[in-house]
Design a protein around this motif. Structure first.
Motif, PDB file in Angstrom:
ATOM      1  N   ASP A 152      52.738 -31.788 -41.990  1.00 41.48           N
ATOM      2  CA  ASP A 152      52.151 -32.717 -41.017  1.00 41.48           C
ATOM      3  C   ASP A 152      51.387 -33.768 -41.828  1.00 41.48           C
ATOM      4  OD1 ASP A 152      50.866 -34.009 -38.989  1.00 41.48           O
ATOM      5  OD2 ASP A 152      50.298 -32.182 -37.914  1.00 41.48           O
ATOM      6  N   TYR A 153      52.159 -34.714 -42.416  1.00 45.98           N
ATOM      7  CA  TYR A 153      51.594 -35.658 -43.391  1.00 45.98           C
ATOM      8  C   TYR A 153      50.385 -36.429 -42.855  1.00 45.98           C
ATOM      9  CZ  TYR A 153      55.922 -34.662 -45.890  1.00 45.98           C
ATOM     10  OH  TYR A 153      56.958 -34.023 -46.529  1.00 45.98           O
ATOM     11  N   GLU A 154      50.486 -36.858 -41.602  1.00 46.08           N
ATOM     12  CA  GLU A 154      49.407 -37.665 -41.025  1.00 46.08           C
ATOM     13  C   GLU A 154      48.103 -36.886 -40.942  1.00 46.08           C
ATOM     14  OE1 GLU A 154      49.920 -39.768 -37.154  1.00 46.08           O
ATOM     15  OE2 GLU A 154      51.934 -40.111 -37.982  1.00 46.08           O
ATOM     16  N   LYS A 155      48.232 -35.679 -40.416  1.00 47.65           N
ATOM     17  CA  LYS A 155      47.053 -34.839 -40.247  1.00 47.65           C
ATOM     18  C   LYS A 155      46.449 -34.467 -41.602  1.00 47.65           C
ATOM     19  CE  LYS A 155      45.786 -31.003 -37.207  1.00 47.65           C
ATOM     20  NZ  LYS A 155      46.338 -29.975 -36.317  1.00 47.65           N
ATOM     21  N   ILE A 156      47.329 -34.206 -42.556  1.00 48.21           N
ATOM     22  CA  ILE A 156      46.866 -33.834 -43.895  1.00 48.21           C
ATOM     23  C   ILE A 156      46.106 -35.010 -44.520  1.00 48.21           C
ATOM     24  CG2 ILE A 156      47.643 -33.301 -46.244  1.00 48.21           C
ATOM     25  CD1 ILE A 156      49.998 -31.718 -44.869  1.00 48.21           C
ATOM     26  N   GLU A 157      46.696 -36.201 -44.425  1.00 47.54           N
ATOM     27  CA  GLU A 157      46.063 -37.378 -45.030  1.00 47.54           C
ATOM     28  C   GLU A 157      44.675 -37.619 -44.435  1.00 47.54           C
ATOM     29  OE1 GLU A 157      48.512 -40.879 -45.237  1.00 47.54           O
ATOM     30  OE2 GLU A 157      46.798 -42.166 -45.677  1.00 47.54           O
ATOM     31  N   LYS A 158      44.606 -37.507 -43.120  1.00 53.25           N
ATOM     32  CA  LYS A 158      43.339 -37.733 -42.419  1.00 53.25           C
ATOM     33  C   LYS A 158      42.286 -36.712 -42.861  1.00 53.25           C
ATOM     34  CE  LYS A 158      42.953 -39.419 -37.651  1.00 53.25           C
ATOM     35  NZ  LYS A 158      43.582 -38.998 -36.381  1.00 53.25           N
ATOM     36  N   ARG A 159      42.730 -35.452 -42.970  1.00 53.34           N
ATOM     37  CA  ARG A 159      41.778 -34.375 -43.280  1.00 53.34           C
ATOM     38  C   ARG A 159      41.286 -34.477 -44.728  1.00 53.34           C
ATOM     39  NH1 ARG A 159      38.191 -32.413 -44.060  1.00 53.34           N
ATOM     40  NH2 ARG A 159      37.334 -30.321 -43.778  1.00 53.34           N
ATOM     41  N   VAL A 160      42.194 -34.722 -45.653  1.00 55.24           N
ATOM     42  CA  VAL A 160      41.758 -34.711 -47.058  1.00 55.24           C
ATOM     43  C   VAL A 160      41.002 -35.988 -47.445  1.00 55.24           C
ATOM     44  CG1 VAL A 160      43.567 -33.123 -47.828  1.00 55.24           C
ATOM     45  CG2 VAL A 160      43.944 -35.576 -48.015  1.00 55.24           C
ATOM     46  N   ALA A 161      41.151 -37.038 -46.636  1.00 60.02           N
ATOM     47  CA  ALA A 161      40.444 -38.283 -46.922  1.00 60.02           C
ATOM     48  C   ALA A 161      38.927 -38.114 -46.823  1.00 60.02           C
ATOM     49  CB  ALA A 161      40.920 -39.386 -45.981  1.00 60.02           C
ATOM     50  N   LYS A 162      38.496 -37.084 -46.120  1.00 60.45           N
ATOM     51  CA  LYS A 162      37.046 -36.831 -45.995  1.00 60.45           C
ATOM     52  C   LYS A 162      36.422 -36.366 -47.312  1.00 60.45           C
ATOM     53  CE  LYS A 162      37.172 -35.439 -41.138  1.00 60.45           C
ATOM     54  NZ  LYS A 162      37.218 -34.199 -40.338  1.00 60.45           N
ATOM     55  N   ASN A 163      37.284 -35.997 -48.263  1.00 59.02           N
ATOM     56  CA  ASN A 163      36.802 -35.620 -49.602  1.00 59.02           C
ATOM     57  C   ASN A 163      35.832 -34.450 -49.646  1.00 59.02           C
ATOM     58  OD1 ASN A 163      37.667 -36.904 -52.125  1.00 59.02           O
ATOM     59  ND2 ASN A 163      37.503 -38.751 -50.868  1.00 59.02           N
ATOM     60  N   ASP A 164      35.971 -33.513 -48.725  1.00 62.12           N
ATOM     61  CA  ASP A 164      35.068 -32.358 -48.752  1.00 62.12           C
ATOM     62  C   ASP A 164      35.826 -31.049 -49.008  1.00 62.12           C
ATOM     63  OD1 ASP A 164      36.451 -32.329 -46.389  1.00 62.12           O
ATOM     64  OD2 ASP A 164      34.730 -31.844 -45.126  1.00 62.12           O
ATOM     65  N   ILE A 165      37.107 -31.158 -49.330  1.00 58.69           N
ATOM     66  CA  ILE A 165      37.898 -29.948 -49.545  1.00 58.69           C
ATOM     67  C   ILE A 165      38.002 -29.654 -51.031  1.00 58.69           C
ATOM     68  CG2 ILE A 165      40.241 -28.990 -49.323  1.00 58.69           C
ATOM     69  CD1 ILE A 165      40.315 -30.569 -46.653  1.00 58.69           C
ATOM     70  N   LYS A 166      37.837 -28.385 -51.380  1.00 53.80           N
ATOM     71  CA  LYS A 166      37.865 -28.022 -52.793  1.00 53.80           C
ATOM     72  C   LYS A 166      39.279 -27.724 -53.259  1.00 53.80           C
ATOM     73  CE  LYS A 166      36.025 -26.663 -56.764  1.00 53.80           C
ATOM     74  NZ  LYS A 166      35.077 -25.563 -56.817  1.00 53.80           N
ATOM     75  N   LEU A 167      40.020 -27.011 -52.416  1.00 52.88           N
ATOM     76  CA  LEU A 167      41.345 -26.575 -52.868  1.00 52.88           C
ATOM     77  C   LEU A 167      42.349 -26.581 -51.724  1.00 52.88           C
ATOM     78  CD1 LEU A 167      42.158 -23.732 -55.300  1.00 52.88           C
ATOM     79  CD2 LEU A 167      43.229 -23.645 -53.061  1.00 52.88           C
ATOM     80  N   ILE A 168      43.530 -27.090 -52.047  1.00 48.33           N
ATOM     81  CA  ILE A 168      44.630 -27.083 -51.080  1.00 48.33           C
ATOM     82  C   ILE A 168      45.682 -26.112 -51.570  1.00 48.33           C
ATOM     83  CG2 ILE A 168      46.606 -28.437 -50.252  1.00 48.33           C
ATOM     84  CD1 ILE A 168      44.761 -30.844 -50.128  1.00 48.33           C
ATOM     85  N   GLU A 169      46.166 -25.251 -50.684  1.00 48.51           N
ATOM     86  CA  GLU A 169      47.262 -24.373 -51.082  1.00 48.51           C
ATOM     87  C   GLU A 169      48.545 -24.749 -50.363  1.00 48.51           C
ATOM     88  OE1 GLU A 169      48.219 -19.680 -51.738  1.00 48.51           O
ATOM     89  OE2 GLU A 169      48.508 -20.577 -49.785  1.00 48.51           O
ATOM     90  N   ILE A 170      49.621 -24.780 -51.141  1.00 49.51           N
ATOM     91  CA  ILE A 170      50.963 -24.988 -50.591  1.00 49.51           C
ATOM     92  C   ILE A 170      51.778 -23.749 -50.954  1.00 49.51           C
ATOM     93  CG2 ILE A 170      53.076 -26.372 -50.706  1.00 49.51           C
ATOM     94  CD1 ILE A 170      51.256 -28.694 -51.791  1.00 49.51           C
ATOM     95  N   GLN A 171      52.411 -23.152 -49.989  1.00 48.41           N
ATOM     96  CA  GLN A 171      53.269 -21.997 -50.276  1.00 48.41           C
ATOM     97  C   GLN A 171      54.727 -22.442 -50.200  1.00 48.41           C
ATOM     98  OE1 GLN A 171      52.358 -18.154 -48.327  1.00 48.41           O
ATOM     99  NE2 GLN A 171      54.527 -18.151 -47.805  1.00 48.41           N
ATOM    100  N   ARG A 172      55.373 -22.396 -51.354  1.00 48.05           N
ATOM    101  CA  ARG A 172      56.732 -22.930 -51.462  1.00 48.05           C
ATOM    102  C   ARG A 172      57.729 -22.082 -50.665  1.00 48.05           C
ATOM    103  NH1 ARG A 172      59.192 -23.960 -57.518  1.00 48.05           N
ATOM    104  NH2 ARG A 172      61.220 -24.815 -56.872  1.00 48.05           N
ATOM    105  N   SER A 173      57.615 -20.783 -50.795  1.00 48.16           N
ATOM    106  CA  SER A 173      58.538 -19.880 -50.109  1.00 48.16           C
ATOM    107  C   SER A 173      58.021 -19.582 -48.707  1.00 48.16           C
ATOM    108  CB  SER A 173      58.674 -18.600 -50.917  1.00 48.16           C
ATOM    109  OG  SER A 173      59.690 -17.795 -50.406  1.00 48.16           O
ATOM    110  N   ARG A 174      58.895 -19.130 -47.842  1.00 48.62           N
ATOM    111  CA  ARG A 174      58.520 -18.969 -46.439  1.00 48.62           C
ATOM    112  C   ARG A 174      57.703 -17.724 -46.147  1.00 48.62           C
ATOM    113  NH1 ARG A 174      63.985 -18.823 -43.556  1.00 48.62           N
ATOM    114  NH2 ARG A 174      62.691 -18.242 -41.810  1.00 48.62           N
ATOM    115  N   GLY A 175      57.709 -16.763 -47.090  1.00 52.63           N
ATOM    116  CA  GLY A 175      57.057 -15.497 -46.781  1.00 52.63           C
ATOM    117  C   GLY A 175      57.758 -14.845 -45.615  1.00 52.63           C
ATOM    118  N   TYR A 176      57.003 -14.228 -44.719  1.00 50.40           N
ATOM    119  CA  TYR A 176      57.604 -13.619 -43.532  1.00 50.40           C
ATOM    120  C   TYR A 176      57.505 -14.537 -42.315  1.00 50.40           C
ATOM    121  CZ  TYR A 176      58.101  -9.085 -45.826  1.00 50.40           C
ATOM    122  OH  TYR A 176      58.480  -8.072 -46.658  1.00 50.40           O
TER     123      TYR A 176
END
Ligand SMILES: *Cc1c(COP(=O)(O)O)cnc(C)c1O
Length: 416
Positions: A152-176
């Motif tokens: 959700d590129y738009e939502k992500i851009e908006k959220r991270v622009a606040k500059n208060d997040i320390k770490l973003i995790e992306i999980q490449r595989s789908r898991g379950y």
């Protein structure tokens, strides 16, 4: 021979047809395998791997030149500044946990942008209560779900622009989860989106099952840190256990201080005789990953031809070695998994049943007749017992063994 193995002519015919229909896909896998083999061989030669690196340390494990060389080679193959490759990591979950606890401090915000992370991280994050979770250490968790199998590129851009997040995790595989695994072109786009508005946030990728499936890794696209298990892709079926963390030197060092102790970091960690296995595993990994991909492609075509939903489809671009098959039927799912077990070299006479496993919420059935306990680069198949009754199949040390396992699974399923 096939009859003795319990494979009927009907299944053999189906196999022959499916195999003939995937020659194009197999050719692409062969090309990938050669490219990644070259990458690994280059790294071995660059660091002058020699007999001496197969030696071992005990106790504290000071000055283990084999271990240090292994970490340089992994860094090179993964296009990272540094890496931590250790058997002291119990599993992928443990390595992810060490990384998260190393980077996140009280009041920090941890954001997952690929939906809910892998099931075993529920208690690590504190989604399920645990007195030792990140939440119990005052780390805040936020999540942005994927939409139609993309970020959700738009939502992500908006959220991270606040500059208060320390770490973003992306999980490449789908898991379950029911979403698709994420291809690297999407990861590239999302990292660009994040970096446009935020230079500081740590971007970490759970790389489990994704290594060597493409010609590059998330670190080639600007991920700061990647984490994976050695009883999956990079262990090549030879590494007896362990996991890795690779990426920016400074971050790898912080993770090392957390794995061992502040002040000790990477300097300690006995290898207890496994250096040769780790090196040999990495050496074979491009081919083993290729065999796993071929097994998955074959299985998807075989089951598509019978009308089942395979994801990815046989000719779809793959982001990892996982193949799902949806049965919409509990009995068929269980029989298929049991058939995978019956087609295995180890414990082929045991019959897996669904059970409550630590770290998972639903009952899970796990078929794995593997040389290494829990290894899922070896042919294995698991499934949470819940709608839509989807099997998650992966691995295959050689395509031939992978194919035979799949045939056995289909046979058992059809007989019921
Ligand atoms: C396997 C896996 C893990 C956890 O690895 P373990 O070694 O089983 O603890 C984490 N994330 C993903 C996406 C995985 O596939």
């Amino acid at each position: 021979m096939y009859k003795q193995f319990g494979i009927s002519n009907q299944v053999l015919e189906l196999a022959k047809k499916a195999e003939e229909e995937v020659t194009e896909e197999f050719k692409k896998v062969d090309e990938l395998c050669e490219y990644n083999s070259l990458k690994v061989l280059n790294a071995f030669q660059k660091y002058h791997v020699s007999d001496i690196h197969f030696n071992s340390t005990t106790g504290y494990g000071y000055s283990d030149i084999g271990r240090d060389t292994i970490e340089k080679i992994f860094a090179q193959v993964l296009h990272a500044e540094d890496s931590l490759v250790r058997s002291q990591f119990i599993s992928g979950t443990h390595a992810l946990t060490v990384a998260l606890f190393a980077f996140l401090r009280p009041n920090d915000i941890f954001l997952s942008i690929s939906g809910k992370p892998y099931d075993t991280l529920d208690e690590v994050i504190g989604i399920v209560e645990n007195a030792s979770s990140l939440k119990a250490h005052m780390v805040k968790y936020e999540q942005i779900d994927m939409i139609e199998n993309d970020f959700d590129y738009e939502k992500i851009e908006k959220r991270v622009a606040k500059n208060d997040i320390k770490l973003i995790e992306i999980q490449r595989s789908r898991g379950y989860s029911l979403r698709d695994s994420i291809t690297l072109d999407k990861i590239e786009r999302v990292i660009k989106t994040i970096r446009k508005v935020n230079q500081k946030v740590i971007i970490m990728v759970d790389n489990c099952y994704g290594e060597l499936v493409e010609k590059i890794e998330p670190t080639d696209l600007g991920a700061d840190i990647i984490v994976g298990s050695l009883i999956k892709n990079l262990g090549g079926g030879i590494a007896p256990n362990g996991a890795y963390i690779a990426g920016k030197k400074e971050l790898v060092d912080i993770a090392a201080q957390r794995l061992t102790a502040p002040g000790l970091g990477k300097e300690v960690g006995p290898t207890l005789g496994i250096n040769k296995q780790i090196l040999q595993g990495l050496y074979l990994a491009p081919h083993v990953v290729a065999s796993s991909l071929k097994t998955a492609i074959f299985a998807s075509k075989l089951l598509e031809n019978l009308g089942y939903e395979a994801n990815p489809k046989h000719n779809q671009k793959r982001a990892d070695i996982v193949q799902t098959i949806t049965f919409h039927n509990k009995e068929k799912l269980i029989k298929f998994c049991q058939g995978i077990q019956m087609g295995s070299p180890i414990d082929s006479n045991s019959v897996p049943e669904p059970w409550d496993m630590p770290g998972y919420t639903d009952k899970v059935i796990m078929a794995a007749g593997a040389f290494t306990q829990g290894s899922s680069i070896e042919l294995s198949c698991d499934a949470p017992i819940r709608e839509p009754y989807m099997a998650f199949m992966q691995g295959g040390l050689t395509y031939e063994y992978g194919k035979l396992g799949v045939l056995k699974a289909l046979q058992r399923m059809l007989e019921n």
